[in-house]
Write a protein that holds these residues in place. Structure first.
Motif, short mmCIF file in Angstrom:
data_model
loop_
_atom_site.label_atom_id
_atom_site.label_comp_id
_atom_site.label_asym_id
_atom_site.label_seq_id
_atom_site.Cartn_x
_atom_site.Cartn_y
_atom_site.Cartn_z
N ARG A 1 43.05 60.16 77.05
CA ARG A 1 43.97 60.87 76.16
C ARG A 1 43.54 60.86 74.70
N GLN A 2 42.27 60.87 74.42
CA GLN A 2 41.80 60.80 73.03
C GLN A 2 41.16 62.10 72.60
N SER A 3 41.22 62.39 71.30
CA SER A 3 40.35 63.44 70.76
C SER A 3 39.21 62.75 70.01
N ASN A 4 38.19 63.54 69.67
CA ASN A 4 37.04 63.01 68.90
C ASN A 4 36.40 61.78 69.55
N ASP B 1 33.58 60.10 70.20
CA ASP B 1 32.22 60.31 69.71
C ASP B 1 31.22 59.55 70.57
N ASP C 1 29.12 57.33 69.70
CA ASP C 1 29.06 55.89 69.41
C ASP C 1 30.06 55.13 70.28
N GLN C 2 31.20 55.77 70.58
CA GLN C 2 32.16 55.13 71.49
C GLN C 2 31.65 55.22 72.92
N ARG D 1 40.53 65.28 75.28
CA ARG D 1 40.94 66.17 74.18
C ARG D 1 39.74 66.66 73.37
N ARG D 2 40.04 67.34 72.28
CA ARG D 2 39.03 68.13 71.56
C ARG D 2 37.88 67.29 70.98
N ASN D 3 36.76 67.97 70.80
CA ASN D 3 35.58 67.42 70.12
C ASN D 3 35.00 66.22 70.84
N SER E 1 31.19 64.27 70.06
CA SER E 1 30.73 64.58 68.70
C SER E 1 29.87 63.43 68.20
N GLY E 2 29.14 63.71 67.13
CA GLY E 2 28.37 62.65 66.49
C GLY E 2 26.89 62.67 66.85
N PRO F 1 38.88 70.83 75.33
CA PRO F 1 38.96 72.08 74.56
C PRO F 1 37.68 72.37 73.80
N SER F 2 36.95 71.33 73.41
CA SER F 2 35.68 71.54 72.69
C SER F 2 34.80 70.31 72.82
N GLU G 1 43.55 74.19 74.70
CA GLU G 1 44.31 72.97 74.38
C GLU G 1 45.53 72.86 75.30
#
Lengths: 196, 465
Positions: free
Chosen positions: A15-18, A20, A22-23, A67-69, A72-73, A94-95, A116
């Motif tokens: 349930r998270q966005s972003n 990345d 590194d996570q 969730r979105r993104n 990333s990173g 979504p992305s 979304e």
């Protein structure tokens, strides 16, 4: 890399966005050779800090709804290795981070885009549990937790996932063109070569 | 009459070997930069028994795992550095090894050595490759499979991204830097606001930036999700390049400048997306959360998740919990445990000068580390007396590398510790497991050092020129 057309498995919701890279894989694990397997590094710190983390409770999940993104990173392909070695075959979001998406497809992992609203519906449906998930790459459809969906995927990437193509082999067919291009480029622009 | 073209379109066309029916282009790669993290790609090449296609265009550097301080080097770090050395030797690649006078962070030494030039296509297995776009080069990060492909063919398959122009009009305020500008637009558009786009930065505030400032701005393009960033080359660019190690000389130099002068978007060129920002509205900026989009002016307060859009609330609550912050707290009241100055974002000579201007004659209230972006920056900073200012202030002056930005070379922020940092990512665990990172400009890091909390650098610079 071998191609695939269908997944029949289980989906869970993150349930998270972003989320990345590194996570997805903390940097300290990236010196390990791939042959040792990267699955245990996936979301390592989050999973170690929370025994009830969804991927601890459902270690045989095949499909991730998030969730979105996502991704990333950093360009670290190790983030994809960790997902793939854990057993994840498709991520719905979504992305996605641009570099992550390419890395995913290069390793047989499907980065499928939904709106979304569709993602929120799935997250509500799956909740803290897991759900049946089937994915069809050929027609770009999925059935997740009883919801029928069609997802967005670049047709080039669809072909690549289905065929398990390796770009180096494809590109080698164009070696002559490449050699000519190099010669013409540096003849026209000698400054583009390193000077010493 | 051809239609007006964007700078991006000109660069793309100059590198397109072929366009496949499905819309994917095969692009020629002029420079390929590799580092210790490229070991997966070399292994893939080795599995196929292939050689590097263009060793003359491939350059290696030790940076991600480079130890910056004397002492024992962990075995896995040693192995990563040795592996790059073996790969470079066996493939005939010029390597900037640990003790090479040209060693440093790949995105600092590319420009510094004159390897980065306007009009080139540059790839590296590192997302901050967008940095090199500051010269008007098509530069983007790639993953290990693509690194292997470039090693094998000196080309890359790419789908053409959309274009976005971010125009920054007016003049940046005193002590407001390219870092503040970048954090400002990322907060405005979101960490995925430029996803799928090639950004061109334009406007008077961008033209007024030094090369160092432009490098910082383009470096952070990826933090807004962009594929790459670009600044059209101009006299500032040419002056920076001239005389550098691998830069063209004599007749080649004249031809280069002639070619480079055409590298700008034509009047009337159309972008898929246009964003305009007024430079005067940008204040010194800091991040409060765990994404670069979580940025606010230093004069603001820690946001209340309840006041944010519904889709951001859950993320913001998690971020505040991780960061150990309470909604409503003035940002200036946030105490820091340590500071870090360095990285590919802000480890260049100008960054060190700005930080030193704040620190001169003052003491840091917290421990801190300063790691110059390259061995050459290190030497210059020592010659200019900047290193002395840092050590007089009580900060540690270290060697060059990715250092405390990346959490893989031994330079780490402890769990639960709060660090004011001139780096690029405030992700959970980025600087070390449990580390709490606040991103800001080097001058703002210096302000945090001398006050012991997040602080507005502007009053600290009054009367200092």
């Amino acid at each position: 890399m071998s191609g695939w057309t269908k997944i029949d498995g289980r989906a869970v919701a993150l349930r998270q966005s972003n989320v990345d890279t590194d996570q997805l894989i903390p940097a300290r694990f990236m010196s390990a050779p791939r042959s040792e397997g990267y699955g245990s590094f996936l979301l390592h710190d989050a999973r170690q800090e929370d025994a009830a983390h969804v991927l601890n409770r459902f270690a045989s999940a095949d499909v991730l709804i998030t969730r979105r993104n996502f991704g990333s990173g950093s360009s670290r392909e190790a983030a994809v290795y960790a997902l793939v070695d854990f057993g994840i075959k498709a991520v719905f979001a979504p992305s996605f981070g641009d570099i992550f998406q390419s890395n995913a497809v290069n390793n047989g992992l499907l980065p499928a885009r939904l709106s979304e609203d569709q993602i929120e519906t799935l997250i509500d449906a799956i909740g803290e549990g897991d759900a049946d998930a089937s994915v069809d790459l050929i027609d770009g459809s999925a059935m997740i937790g009883g919801h029928a969906l069609s997802f967005d995927l670049d047709p080039v990437w669809q072909q690549k996932l289905v065929n398990g193509w390796d770009d180096i082999d494809l590109t080698s067919q164009h070696n002559e063109k490449i050699t000519k291009f190099r010669a013409a480029r540096f003849a026209a622009h000698p400054w583009a070569l390193p000077a010493t | 009459m051809t239609a007006p073209q964007t700078l991006f379109a000109k660069l793309w066309a100059a590198h397109e070997i072929m366009l496949r029916e499905d819309g994917t282009s095969l692009l020629w790669v002029d420079r390929h930069l590799v580092h210790e993290g490229s070991h997966h790609a070399f292994a893939k090449l080795g599995d196929r028994g292939m050689k590097v296609a263009a060793p003359d265009l491939t350059f290696g550097v030790v940076d991600h795992y480079a130890p910056t301080r004397a002492g024992e080097v962990a075995a896995d770090i040693r192995r990563m550095i040795d592996t790059l050395g073996q790969n470079a030797r066996s493939q005939g690649i010029r390597l900037f090894d640990l003790r090479d006078p040209g060693q440093g962070i790949v995105h600092v030494i590319g420009p510094e050595q004159g390897l980065t030039l306007p009009g080139l296509l540059i790839n590296c297995g590192d997302s901050h490759t967008s940095t090199h776009g500051a010269f008007g080069a098509l530069a983007f990060g790639v993953g290990a499979t693509e690194v292997a492909h470039i090693l094998a063919t000196q080309t890359i398959w790419q789908k053409r991204p959309n274009t976005m122009r971010i125009t920054i009009n007016g003049v940046l305020g005193a002590a407001v830097s390219a870092k503040d500008l970048a954090l400002h637009w990322i907060a405005k558009l979101g960490a995925d606001g430029a996803r799928g786009h090639a950004i061109e930065y334009a406007g008077t505030a961008v033209e007024a930036l030094s090369m160092e400032g432009r490098l910082t701005l383009c470096n952070l393009s990826i933090e807004g999700g962009a594929r790459l960033g670009l600044v059209a080359p101009d006299q500032v660019t040419f002056d920076y390049i001239k005389g550098r190690n691998f830069a063209p000389t004599a007749a080649a130099w004249d031809a280069a400048v002639n070619d480079w002068a055409a590298l700008k978007s034509d009047e009337g060129a159309v972008f898929d997306c246009e964003v305009t920002i007024n430079a005067a509205e940008i204040a010194p900026t800091v991040t409060w959360g765990t994404s670069p989009e979580d940025a606010l002016p230093i004069t603001a307060h820690v946001p209340d998740p309840a006041n944010l859009p519904a889709t951001k609330q859950e993320q913001a609550r998690a971020a505040l919990e991780y960061m150990g912050l309470t909604a409503g707290l003035p940002l200036e009241a946030v105490n820091v445990d340590q500071v870090f100055i360095g990285s590919c974002t802000n480890g260049r000579i100008e960054d060190l000068r700005l930080a030193a201007k704040v620190l001169a004659g003052r003491k840091s209230r917290v421990p801190g580390l300063v790691s110059p972006g390259s061995a050459l920056v290190k030497k210059q900073a020592e010659d200019e007396g900047l290193a002395q200012i840092f050590t007089d202030a009580g900060l540690e002056w270290a060697g060059a590398g990715c250092s405390m930005c990346v959490g893989m070379n031994g330079d780490l922020v402890g769990s639960g510790k709060r660090c004011a940092s001139s780096t690029n990512r405030n992700f959970k665990g980025r600087q070390g497991r449990g580390a709490r990172t606040h991103l800001m400009s080097p001058a703002m890091v210096a302000a945090a050092a001398v006050t012991g909390h997040l602080a507005d650098v502007r009053p600290l610079l009054e009367g200092r020129t």
